[in-house]
Scaffold this motif. Structure first.
Motif, mmCIF file in Angstrom:
data_model
loop_
_atom_site.group_PDB
_atom_site.id
_atom_site.type_symbol
_atom_site.label_atom_id
_atom_site.label_comp_id
_atom_site.label_asym_id
_atom_site.label_seq_id
_atom_site.Cartn_x
_atom_site.Cartn_y
_atom_site.Cartn_z
ATOM 1 N N ILE A 198 -3.332 0.212 3.902
ATOM 2 C CA ILE A 198 -3.023 1.579 4.330
ATOM 3 C C ILE A 198 -1.643 1.977 3.805
ATOM 4 O O ILE A 198 -1.448 3.105 3.342
ATOM 5 C CB ILE A 198 -3.072 1.717 5.866
ATOM 6 N N GLY A 199 -0.701 1.053 3.832
ATOM 7 C CA GLY A 199 0.635 1.327 3.290
ATOM 8 C C GLY A 199 0.579 1.662 1.814
ATOM 9 O O GLY A 199 1.291 2.557 1.339
ATOM 10 N N ALA A 200 -0.263 0.953 1.088
ATOM 11 C CA ALA A 200 -0.419 1.225 -0.342
ATOM 12 C C ALA A 200 -0.973 2.629 -0.555
ATOM 13 O O ALA A 200 -0.479 3.384 -1.395
ATOM 14 C CB ALA A 200 -1.321 0.182 -0.989
ATOM 15 N N LEU A 201 -1.992 2.987 0.215
ATOM 16 C CA LEU A 201 -2.571 4.326 0.093
ATOM 17 C C LEU A 201 -1.564 5.414 0.471
ATOM 18 O O LEU A 201 -1.464 6.440 -0.208
ATOM 19 C CB LEU A 201 -3.822 4.454 0.965
ATOM 20 N N LEU A 202 -0.813 5.187 1.543
ATOM 21 C CA LEU A 202 0.205 6.154 1.952
ATOM 22 C C LEU A 202 1.260 6.328 0.871
ATOM 23 O O LEU A 202 1.722 7.441 0.611
ATOM 24 C CB LEU A 202 0.868 5.704 3.258
ATOM 25 N N THR A 203 1.611 5.235 0.215
ATOM 26 C CA THR A 203 2.613 5.288 -0.846
ATOM 27 C C THR A 203 2.085 6.069 -2.043
ATOM 28 O O THR A 203 2.789 6.907 -2.618
ATOM 29 C CB THR A 203 3.040 3.867 -1.251
ATOM 30 N N ILE A 204 0.836 5.833 -2.409
ATOM 31 C CA ILE A 204 0.218 6.565 -3.528
ATOM 32 C C ILE A 204 0.202 8.061 -3.225
ATOM 33 O O ILE A 204 0.550 8.879 -4.083
ATOM 34 C CB ILE A 204 -1.203 6.025 -3.806
ATOM 35 N N VAL A 205 -0.166 8.426 -2.006
ATOM 36 C CA VAL A 205 -0.214 9.837 -1.614
ATOM 37 C C VAL A 205 1.189 10.437 -1.606
ATOM 38 O O VAL A 205 1.404 11.559 -2.085
ATOM 39 C CB VAL A 205 -0.907 10.005 -0.245
ATOM 40 N N MET A 206 2.178 9.699 -1.072
ATOM 41 C CA MET A 206 3.554 10.192 -1.033
ATOM 42 C C MET A 206 4.076 10.441 -2.443
ATOM 43 O O MET A 206 4.694 11.474 -2.714
ATOM 44 C CB MET A 206 4.451 9.177 -0.314
ATOM 45 N N ASN A 254 -1.261 3.860 -9.264
ATOM 46 C CA ASN A 254 -2.509 3.269 -8.788
ATOM 47 C C ASN A 254 -2.260 1.877 -8.218
ATOM 48 O O ASN A 254 -1.122 1.402 -8.175
ATOM 49 C CB ASN A 254 -3.556 3.254 -9.907
ATOM 50 N N GLY A 255 -3.325 1.241 -7.801
ATOM 51 C CA GLY A 255 -3.227 -0.090 -7.212
ATOM 52 C C GLY A 255 -2.589 -1.109 -8.135
ATOM 53 O O GLY A 255 -1.831 -1.968 -7.687
ATOM 54 N N ASP A 256 -2.891 -1.016 -9.423
ATOM 55 C CA ASP A 256 -2.286 -1.949 -10.379
ATOM 56 C C ASP A 256 -0.772 -1.774 -10.437
ATOM 57 O O ASP A 256 -0.029 -2.756 -10.523
ATOM 58 C CB ASP A 256 -2.875 -1.766 -11.785
#
Length: 76
Positions: free
Chosen positions: A38-46, A56-58
Motif C-alpha cells: 500500500i505504501g508503494a502504491l501511495l508513493t506512486i500516486v503521490m 513503477n514498481g521496478d
C-alpha cells in the motif's frame, strides 16, 4: 537540496505514523515499519499527483533510500 527536503515531507505525508523529522535522504524506506504494498502504491500516486511524473514498481524495487527514489523522479 530544498527539493529533496520537500520530497521527504511529501513522502512522509503518505503514512499516518511517519514524522518527516524522523526520516532523511539516507533512510532505507523499505525498512520502515509502515512500508508495504500500500505504501508503494501511495508513493506512486503521490509522485504522479505532486510531480506529474510516472514511476513503477521496478523503480521502487531498484531504489534503496528516499534519495534514490528522488533521483529516479528527477531523471524523468
Amino acid at each position: 537540496m530544498k527539493e529533496l527536503e520537500q520530497f521527504i515531507e511529501n513522502f512522509a505525508k503518505q503514512f499516518n505514523d511517519i514524522n518527516p523529522s524522523e526520516i532523511n535522504a539516507k533512510t532505507k524506506f523499505k525498512e520502515l515499519e509502515e512500508w508495504g504494498s500500500i505504501g508503494a502504491l501511495l508513493t506512486i500516486v503521490m509522485v504522479d499527483d505532486v510531480y506529474q511524473k510516472n514511476i513503477n514498481g521496478d523503480d521502487i524495487r531498484n531504489a534503496e533510500t528516499i534519495e534514490d527514489l528522488f533521483q529516479v523522479i528527477n531523471s524523468r
